[in-house]
Design a protein around this motif. Structure first.
Motif, PDB file in Angstrom:
ATOM      1  N   ASP A 132      35.479  19.615 -21.085  1.00  0.00           N
ATOM      2  CA  ASP A 132      34.940  18.874 -20.254  1.00  0.00           C
ATOM      3  C   ASP A 132      34.290  17.740 -20.963  1.00  0.00           C
ATOM      4  O   ASP A 132      33.312  17.730 -21.890  1.00  0.00           O
ATOM      5  CB  ASP A 132      33.747  19.514 -19.364  1.00  0.00           C
ATOM      6  N   THR A 133      34.924  16.635 -20.920  1.00  0.00           N
ATOM      7  CA  THR A 133      34.757  15.153 -21.637  1.00  0.00           C
ATOM      8  C   THR A 133      33.134  14.237 -20.709  1.00  0.00           C
ATOM      9  O   THR A 133      32.549  13.679 -20.781  1.00  0.00           O
ATOM     10  CB  THR A 133      35.314  14.016 -21.764  1.00  0.00           C
ATOM     11  N   SER A 134      32.962  15.320 -19.206  1.00  0.00           N
ATOM     12  CA  SER A 134      31.947  14.787 -18.634  1.00  0.00           C
ATOM     13  C   SER A 134      30.659  15.332 -18.699  1.00  0.00           C
ATOM     14  O   SER A 134      29.476  14.874 -17.948  1.00  0.00           O
ATOM     15  CB  SER A 134      32.423  14.934 -17.104  1.00  0.00           C
ATOM     16  N   LEU A 135      30.799  16.319 -19.461  1.00  0.00           N
ATOM     17  CA  LEU A 135      29.097  16.940 -19.798  1.00  0.00           C
ATOM     18  C   LEU A 135      28.315  15.969 -20.503  1.00  0.00           C
ATOM     19  O   LEU A 135      28.869  14.942 -20.908  1.00  0.00           O
ATOM     20  CB  LEU A 135      29.385  18.333 -21.478  1.00  0.00           C
ATOM     21  N   VAL A 136      26.873  16.437 -20.534  1.00  0.00           N
ATOM     22  CA  VAL A 136      25.883  15.714 -20.091  1.00  0.00           C
ATOM     23  C   VAL A 136      24.762  16.716 -20.742  1.00  0.00           C
ATOM     24  O   VAL A 136      24.889  16.607 -19.945  1.00  0.00           O
ATOM     25  CB  VAL A 136      25.342  14.806 -18.959  1.00  0.00           C
ATOM     26  N   LEU A 137      23.576  15.808 -21.901  1.00  0.00           N
ATOM     27  CA  LEU A 137      22.182  16.867 -22.376  1.00  0.00           C
ATOM     28  C   LEU A 137      21.358  16.523 -21.048  1.00  0.00           C
ATOM     29  O   LEU A 137      21.114  15.704 -20.795  1.00  0.00           O
ATOM     30  CB  LEU A 137      22.357  16.441 -23.599  1.00  0.00           C
ATOM     31  N   GLY A 138      20.875  17.662 -19.875  1.00  0.00           N
ATOM     32  CA  GLY A 138      20.422  18.373 -19.283  1.00  0.00           C
ATOM     33  C   GLY A 138      19.160  19.041 -19.205  1.00  0.00           C
ATOM     34  O   GLY A 138      19.145  20.355 -20.144  1.00  0.00           O
ATOM     35  N   ASP A 139      18.315  19.479 -18.508  1.00  0.00           N
ATOM     36  CA  ASP A 139      17.597  20.411 -17.897  1.00  0.00           C
ATOM     37  C   ASP A 139      17.997  21.308 -17.017  1.00  0.00           C
ATOM     38  O   ASP A 139      17.347  21.453 -16.238  1.00  0.00           O
ATOM     39  CB  ASP A 139      16.343  19.998 -17.374  1.00  0.00           C
ATOM     40  N   GLY A 140      19.626  21.718 -17.782  1.00  0.00           N
ATOM     41  CA  GLY A 140      20.459  22.943 -16.443  1.00  0.00           C
ATOM     42  C   GLY A 140      19.699  24.445 -17.583  1.00  0.00           C
ATOM     43  O   GLY A 140      18.519  24.430 -18.132  1.00  0.00           O
ATOM     44  N   ASP A 141      20.057  25.034 -16.101  1.00  0.00           N
ATOM     45  CA  ASP A 141      20.079  26.572 -16.388  1.00  0.00           C
ATOM     46  C   ASP A 141      20.572  27.323 -17.531  1.00  0.00           C
ATOM     47  O   ASP A 141      21.747  27.111 -17.189  1.00  0.00           O
ATOM     48  CB  ASP A 141      20.210  27.438 -15.538  1.00  0.00           C
ATOM     49  N   SER A 142      19.909  27.435 -18.556  1.00  0.00           N
ATOM     50  CA  SER A 142      20.936  28.230 -19.348  1.00  0.00           C
ATOM     51  C   SER A 142      21.087  29.771 -19.504  1.00  0.00           C
ATOM     52  O   SER A 142      22.581  29.873 -20.365  1.00  0.00           O
ATOM     53  CB  SER A 142      19.419  28.340 -21.013  1.00  0.00           C
ATOM     54  N   SER A 143      21.459  30.230 -18.146  1.00  0.00           N
ATOM     55  CA  SER A 143      22.276  31.168 -18.282  1.00  0.00           C
ATOM     56  C   SER A 143      23.759  31.165 -17.323  1.00  0.00           C
ATOM     57  O   SER A 143      24.479  31.629 -17.526  1.00  0.00           O
ATOM     58  CB  SER A 143      21.506  32.268 -17.221  1.00  0.00           C
ATOM     59  N   ILE A 144      23.391  29.637 -16.807  1.00  0.00           N
ATOM     60  CA  ILE A 144      24.961  29.530 -16.239  1.00  0.00           C
ATOM     61  C   ILE A 144      25.635  28.144 -17.354  1.00  0.00           C
ATOM     62  O   ILE A 144      25.362  27.485 -17.825  1.00  0.00           O
ATOM     63  CB  ILE A 144      24.586  28.109 -15.125  1.00  0.00           C
ATOM     64  N   PRO A 145      26.743  28.480 -17.934  1.00  0.00           N
ATOM     65  CA  PRO A 145      27.727  28.326 -18.362  1.00  0.00           C
ATOM     66  C   PRO A 145      27.636  26.499 -18.413  1.00  0.00           C
ATOM     67  O   PRO A 145      27.917  25.874 -16.886  1.00  0.00           O
ATOM     68  CB  PRO A 145      28.601  28.643 -18.572  1.00  0.00           C
ATOM     69  N   PRO A 146      27.606  25.672 -19.757  1.00  0.00           N
ATOM     70  CA  PRO A 146      28.224  23.904 -19.178  1.00  0.00           C
ATOM     71  C   PRO A 146      29.368  23.969 -18.513  1.00  0.00           C
ATOM     72  O   PRO A 146      29.464  22.586 -16.963  1.00  0.00           O
ATOM     73  CB  PRO A 146      27.623  23.889 -20.459  1.00  0.00           C
ATOM     74  N   GLU A 147      30.245  24.175 -18.778  1.00  0.00           N
ATOM     75  CA  GLU A 147      31.593  24.367 -17.941  1.00  0.00           C
ATOM     76  C   GLU A 147      31.683  24.409 -16.448  1.00  0.00           C
ATOM     77  O   GLU A 147      32.529  23.783 -16.013  1.00  0.00           O
ATOM     78  CB  GLU A 147      32.594  25.751 -18.740  1.00  0.00           C
ATOM     79  N   GLU A 148      30.468  25.412 -16.073  1.00  0.00           N
ATOM     80  CA  GLU A 148      30.296  25.233 -14.837  1.00  0.00           C
ATOM     81  C   GLU A 148      29.384  24.681 -14.300  1.00  0.00           C
ATOM     82  O   GLU A 148      28.921  23.944 -13.224  1.00  0.00           O
ATOM     83  CB  GLU A 148      29.927  27.474 -14.217  1.00  0.00           C
ATOM     84  N   SER A 149      28.443  24.265 -14.574  1.00  0.00           N
ATOM     85  CA  SER A 149      27.302  23.325 -14.441  1.00  0.00           C
ATOM     86  C   SER A 149      27.432  21.667 -14.921  1.00  0.00           C
ATOM     87  O   SER A 149      26.735  21.032 -14.086  1.00  0.00           O
ATOM     88  CB  SER A 149      25.647  23.943 -15.121  1.00  0.00           C
ATOM     89  N   GLY A 150      28.047  21.261 -15.797  1.00  0.00           N
ATOM     90  CA  GLY A 150      28.707  20.276 -16.130  1.00  0.00           C
ATOM     91  C   GLY A 150      27.324  20.172 -17.420  1.00  0.00           C
ATOM     92  O   GLY A 150      27.245  18.533 -17.498  1.00  0.00           O
ATOM     93  N   ILE A 151      26.178  20.818 -17.457  1.00  0.00           N
ATOM     94  CA  ILE A 151      24.906  20.516 -18.347  1.00  0.00           C
ATOM     95  C   ILE A 151      25.004  20.816 -19.443  1.00  0.00           C
ATOM     96  O   ILE A 151      24.935  22.163 -19.880  1.00  0.00           O
ATOM     97  CB  ILE A 151      23.938  20.735 -17.117  1.00  0.00           C
TER      98      ILE A 151
END
Length: 421
Positions: free
Chosen positions: A263-282
């Motif tokens: 996923d090349t659209s990923l960004v660093l952010g204040d995401g929920d660590s329990s949600i994988p980046p491939e699902e949240s985009g963060i």
């Protein structure tokens, strides 16, 4: 009546363009190839035991050799010297920079220093847009080269600020040559000739020709723009070398998860660590919330990073990078102190050597000393700064020392992560 043929000329005076390109070419010829330093020939003796890091006998027979390409000896002090030259060649040849054009760059510091060096060489004004957390010594280097620093609060703000400065200068000049945003993050992989022409990959392979394992099993690099890794990967594929490209990534950077997920659209952010980046985009922030290894690690996937050109990625804890940097400095392999990204490279190389040893493989690895560590005397080399920022290096120093003496990599509490294609 015969029609009149009219011509519209958009190109500016070619005299300056030809002169500028000749200046860049002369600079390239004057700069000798950077040294390839070997850890395998016994020239550098560790201070913590026998020379086990040459790894003789630790593979299937001949052993495993590690080399450092010392890019810190460039005139502007880092690997980014190559990129800066390529960017100016690319932009001037494309007609995007003319005499008097103010060049602008978004940077974490080292590229700005190198571009400021070339801008001064060409007689061009230069503005560097950097985060306020950039090492003060880097800012002083930029200003000593006659450039101007514009500070923003965080690394993710440098792009928009650089674009705004470009727009303002062009509005003032009434054309598109008042200011030009170099945009290393987009143009690094475009400006560099990945097929050859004295690029980093060609330089490494030429210097390795007389070594006992002339074709490296791995080349290990970090990712800032991603352009170095992309150039190396393309060169190895194009020339049919069995060399794998490993990219090491620090904490609070998105490149590792981009490589792992695609996923090349990923960004660093204040995401929920329990949600994988491939699902949240963060990619959730941790610790300090930004890359603490200047020069590598980004809050977004930069356009010059091409994941398919990379074979392996290793996420390295920041404390491990600092420990490896200090260890490398104590060895004194380079005439310059190494920066923290060089420590990240060393730690990633150790992980790969351990894997090769366990698999009974022989071969060689090449990694980089990226920049001069004297730019970080107030931070990475300052014990008070390390304590204040919560970095305990001792577990990793003990791990590296033990590996140096025995060839076995013991686990520590907070470990690295590896992803392969």
């Amino acid at each position: 009546m015969a029609s009149i043929v009219r011509f519209a000329h958009r190109r500016g005076p070619m005299g300056w363009t030809h002169h500028a390109l000749k200046v860049l070419d002369r600079e390239r010829h004057r700069c000798a190839s950077t040294p390839l330093l070997s850890m395998a020939d016994g020239m550098v003796q560790p201070k913590f035991g026998s020379n086990a890091f040459a790894m003789n006998g630790c593979g299937g027979g001949d052993g495993i050799d590690l080399y450092f390409k010392d890019e810190s000896v460039h005139q502007s002090g880092s690997l980014k010297h190559r990129l800066a030259r390529s960017l100016f060649l690319y932009k001037i040849s494309s007609g995007q920079i003319r005499e008097g054009t103010t060049c602008i760059e978004a940077s974490s510091g080292s590229t700005a220093i190198s571009e400021a060096y070339f801008a001064r060489l060409l007689g061009l004004p230069f503005i560097a847009v950097v985060a306020s957390t950039t090492a003060k010594s880097k800012l002083r280097c930029i200003e000593r080269l006659g450039a101007t620093c514009v500070l923003v609060d965080s690394a993710d703000q440098v792009y928009a600020e650089a674009q705004a400065i470009e727009a303002k200068l062009n509005q003032r000049s009434g054309d598109s040559f008042g200011g030009h945003y170099m945009d290393q993050f987009t143009n690094a992989e475009r400006a560099t000739d990945w097929k050859g022409n004295n690029n980093l990959a060609e330089d490494i392979l030429h210097q390795m020709e007389v070594e006992r394992h002339p074709v490296p099993s791995y080349v290990v690099v970090g990712a800032g723009t991603g352009g170095t890794a992309t150039t190396l990967g393309r060169f190895m594929h194009y020339n049919d070398y069995d060399t794998q490209i490993c990219v090491v990534d620090p904490e609070n950077s998105v490149f590792y998860d981009c490589f792992r997920t695609g996923d090349t659209s990923l960004v660093l952010g204040d995401g929920d660590s329990s949600i994988p980046p491939e699902e949240s985009g963060i990619v959730p922030k941790s610790g300090h919330g930004r890359s603490m290894i200047e020069g590598i690690g980004r809050p977004r996937v930069e356009p010059s990073f091409v994941p398919s050109a990379v074979d392996t990625m290793i996420r390295v804890p920041d404390a491990a990078s600092y420990a490896a940097m200090h260890f490398l400095n104590d060895l004194g392999i380079s005439s310059n102190m190494p920066g923290a990204s060089s420590g990240t490279n060393l730690y990633g190389s150790i992980v790969l050597i351990d894997e090769m040893r366990r698999n009974g493989q022989d071969g060689s690895l090449v990694t980089l000393i990226c920049d001069r560590g004297d730019r970080y005397l107030d931070t990475y080399y300052n014990q008070e700064w390390l304590r204040e920022n919560g970095f305990d290096l001792e577990p990793y120093l003990e791990q590296i020392r033990n590996f140096w003496e025995t060839g076995t990599l013991k686990k520590v509490g907070r470990s690295h992560s590896v992803a392969k294609h």
